[in-house]
Design a protein around this motif. Structure first.
Motif, PDB file in Angstrom:
ATOM      1  N   GLY A  22       0.817  -1.211   0.000  1.00  0.00           N
ATOM      2  CA  GLY A  22       0.000   0.000   0.000  1.00  0.00           C
ATOM      3  C   GLY A  22       0.848   1.257   0.000  1.00  0.00           C
ATOM      4  N   ILE A  23       1.911   1.263   0.793  1.00  0.00           N
ATOM      5  CA  ILE A  23       2.819   2.408   0.833  1.00  0.00           C
ATOM      6  C   ILE A  23       3.484   2.599  -0.525  1.00  0.00           C
ATOM      7  CG2 ILE A  23       5.031   3.222   1.758  1.00  0.00           C
ATOM      8  CD1 ILE A  23       4.182   2.112   4.459  1.00  0.00           C
ATOM      9  N   GLN A  24       3.969   1.503  -1.104  1.00  0.00           N
ATOM     10  CA  GLN A  24       4.643   1.584  -2.406  1.00  0.00           C
ATOM     11  C   GLN A  24       3.705   2.144  -3.473  1.00  0.00           C
ATOM     12  OE1 GLN A  24       6.066  -2.373  -3.148  1.00  0.00           O
ATOM     13  NE2 GLN A  24       7.603  -2.288  -1.532  1.00  0.00           N
ATOM     14  N   LYS A  25       2.472   1.672  -3.488  1.00  0.00           N
ATOM     15  CA  LYS A  25       1.516   2.127  -4.495  1.00  0.00           C
ATOM     16  C   LYS A  25       1.172   3.601  -4.289  1.00  0.00           C
ATOM     17  CE  LYS A  25      -1.443   1.877  -7.830  1.00  0.00           C
ATOM     18  NZ  LYS A  25      -1.007   1.964  -9.196  1.00  0.00           N
ATOM     19  N   ALA A  26       1.010   4.028  -3.045  1.00  0.00           N
ATOM     20  CA  ALA A  26       0.684   5.423  -2.752  1.00  0.00           C
ATOM     21  C   ALA A  26       1.824   6.359  -3.143  1.00  0.00           C
ATOM     22  CB  ALA A  26       0.358   5.582  -1.278  1.00  0.00           C
ATOM     23  N   GLN A  27       3.041   5.862  -3.136  1.00  0.00           N
ATOM     24  CA  GLN A  27       4.199   6.666  -3.510  1.00  0.00           C
ATOM     25  C   GLN A  27       4.461   6.624  -5.010  1.00  0.00           C
ATOM     26  OE1 GLN A  27       7.168   4.994  -0.918  1.00  0.00           O
ATOM     27  NE2 GLN A  27       6.708   6.448   0.709  1.00  0.00           N
ATOM     28  N   GLY A  28       3.563   6.002  -5.761  1.00  0.00           N
ATOM     29  CA  GLY A  28       3.677   5.993  -7.207  1.00  0.00           C
ATOM     30  C   GLY A  28       4.469   4.838  -7.781  1.00  0.00           C
ATOM     31  N   TYR A  46      -4.425  -8.866   4.403  1.00  0.00           N
ATOM     32  CA  TYR A  46      -3.600  -8.227   3.369  1.00  0.00           C
ATOM     33  C   TYR A  46      -4.257  -6.927   2.915  1.00  0.00           C
ATOM     34  CZ  TYR A  46      -1.472  -7.133  -1.084  1.00  0.00           C
ATOM     35  OH  TYR A  46      -0.849  -6.462  -2.113  1.00  0.00           O
ATOM     36  N   ARG A  47      -5.544  -6.984   2.628  1.00  0.00           N
ATOM     37  CA  ARG A  47      -6.259  -5.797   2.138  1.00  0.00           C
ATOM     38  C   ARG A  47      -6.348  -4.707   3.196  1.00  0.00           C
ATOM     39  NH1 ARG A  47     -10.364  -9.690  -0.898  1.00  0.00           N
ATOM     40  NH2 ARG A  47      -9.097 -10.032  -2.761  1.00  0.00           N
ATOM     41  N   LYS A  48      -6.517  -5.098   4.461  1.00  0.00           N
ATOM     42  CA  LYS A  48      -6.529  -4.116   5.542  1.00  0.00           C
ATOM     43  C   LYS A  48      -5.156  -3.462   5.654  1.00  0.00           C
ATOM     44  CE  LYS A  48      -7.419  -3.496  10.481  1.00  0.00           C
ATOM     45  NZ  LYS A  48      -7.189  -2.121  10.348  1.00  0.00           N
ATOM     46  N   GLY A  49      -4.101  -4.246   5.593  1.00  0.00           N
ATOM     47  CA  GLY A  49      -2.750  -3.706   5.627  1.00  0.00           C
ATOM     48  C   GLY A  49      -2.484  -2.779   4.452  1.00  0.00           C
ATOM     49  N   TYR A  50      -2.964  -3.177   3.276  1.00  0.00           N
ATOM     50  CA  TYR A  50      -2.789  -2.359   2.070  1.00  0.00           C
ATOM     51  C   TYR A  50      -3.437  -0.996   2.271  1.00  0.00           C
ATOM     52  CZ  TYR A  50      -2.701  -1.119  -2.886  1.00  0.00           C
ATOM     53  OH  TYR A  50      -2.471  -0.488  -4.081  1.00  0.00           O
ATOM     54  N   ARG A  51      -4.670  -1.010   2.755  1.00  0.00           N
ATOM     55  CA  ARG A  51      -5.398   0.247   2.958  1.00  0.00           C
ATOM     56  C   ARG A  51      -4.727   1.109   4.027  1.00  0.00           C
ATOM     57  NH1 ARG A  51      -9.600   3.315   0.717  1.00  0.00           N
ATOM     58  NH2 ARG A  51      -9.483   5.128   2.044  1.00  0.00           N
ATOM     59  N   ASP A  52      -4.305   0.489   5.115  1.00  0.00           N
ATOM     60  CA  ASP A  52      -3.625   1.230   6.172  1.00  0.00           C
ATOM     61  C   ASP A  52      -2.305   1.814   5.669  1.00  0.00           C
ATOM     62  OD1 ASP A  52      -5.696   0.610   7.895  1.00  0.00           O
ATOM     63  OD2 ASP A  52      -4.579  -0.936   8.979  1.00  0.00           O
ATOM     64  N   GLY A  53      -1.576   1.060   4.861  1.00  0.00           N
ATOM     65  CA  GLY A  53      -0.328   1.561   4.280  1.00  0.00           C
ATOM     66  C   GLY A  53      -0.580   2.713   3.327  1.00  0.00           C
ATOM     67  N   TRP A  54      -1.603   2.588   2.508  1.00  0.00           N
ATOM     68  CA  TRP A  54      -1.976   3.652   1.568  1.00  0.00           C
ATOM     69  C   TRP A  54      -2.331   4.916   2.344  1.00  0.00           C
ATOM     70  CZ3 TRP A  54      -2.308   4.458  -3.677  1.00  0.00           C
ATOM     71  CH2 TRP A  54      -3.090   5.541  -4.086  1.00  0.00           C
ATOM     72  N   ASP A  55      -3.171   4.767   3.361  1.00  0.00           N
ATOM     73  CA  ASP A  55      -3.618   5.918   4.140  1.00  0.00           C
ATOM     74  C   ASP A  55      -2.492   6.558   4.935  1.00  0.00           C
ATOM     75  OD1 ASP A  55      -6.190   5.587   3.195  1.00  0.00           O
ATOM     76  OD2 ASP A  55      -6.925   4.601   5.009  1.00  0.00           O
ATOM     77  N   SER A  56      -1.489   5.788   5.314  1.00  0.00           N
ATOM     78  CA  SER A  56      -0.408   6.324   6.144  1.00  0.00           C
ATOM     79  C   SER A  56       0.446   7.353   5.406  1.00  0.00           C
ATOM     80  CB  SER A  56       0.484   5.203   6.656  1.00  0.00           C
ATOM     81  OG  SER A  56       1.279   4.667   5.624  1.00  0.00           O
ATOM     82  N   VAL A  57       0.457   7.324   4.090  1.00  0.00           N
ATOM     83  CA  VAL A  57       1.256   8.289   3.329  1.00  0.00           C
ATOM     84  C   VAL A  57       0.387   9.286   2.578  1.00  0.00           C
ATOM     85  CG1 VAL A  57       3.287   6.828   3.098  1.00  0.00           C
ATOM     86  CG2 VAL A  57       1.500   6.698   1.386  1.00  0.00           C
ATOM     87  N   GLN A  58      -0.844   9.430   2.988  1.00  0.00           N
ATOM     88  CA  GLN A  58      -1.756  10.387   2.385  1.00  0.00           C
ATOM     89  C   GLN A  58      -2.062  11.492   3.408  1.00  0.00           C
ATOM     90  OE1 GLN A  58      -2.809  10.147  -0.826  1.00  0.00           O
ATOM     91  NE2 GLN A  58      -1.629   8.278  -1.039  1.00  0.00           N
ATOM     92  N   PRO A  59      -1.139  12.417   3.625  1.00  0.00           N
ATOM     93  CA  PRO A  59      -1.346  13.427   4.671  1.00  0.00           C
ATOM     94  C   PRO A  59      -2.545  14.327   4.403  1.00  0.00           C
ATOM     95  CG  PRO A  59       0.551  13.991   3.325  1.00  0.00           C
ATOM     96  CD  PRO A  59       0.088  12.619   2.900  1.00  0.00           C
TER      97      PRO A  59
END
Length: 74
Positions: A22-28, A46-59
């Motif tokens: 999720g973090i990698q995808k949010a960072q492009g 996995y999907r919960k982790g993905y969403r949490d990772g995505w949200d963690s880099v979306q200030p």
């Protein structure tokens, strides 16, 4: 059924993989493939982790405020 028979370590691993993807995808970066499993609990983690990772880099989403309703017309 899956929660009882799935090791806690494996559950944490799938959440962690999702979080990092999720973090990698949010960072492009290119989206990584979701690990294949028939275990529904691991898919969910996995999907919960993905969403949490995505949200963690979306200030902008964390600090998003909603405008106050316009009460002048009332």
């Amino acid at each position: 059924m899956y929660g009882v028979s799935t090791e806690q370590e494996l559950q944490n691993q799938y959440y962690g993989i999702g979080y990092s993807h999720g973090i990698q995808k949010a960072q492009g970066m290119e989206k990584q493939a979701e690990p294949e499993t028939k275990n529904l609990l691991l898919r969910k983690l996995y999907r919960k982790g993905y969403r949490d990772g995505w949200d963690s880099v979306q200030p902008s989403k964390k600090a998003q405020t909603f405008p106050e309703p316009d009460t002048k017309d009332q």
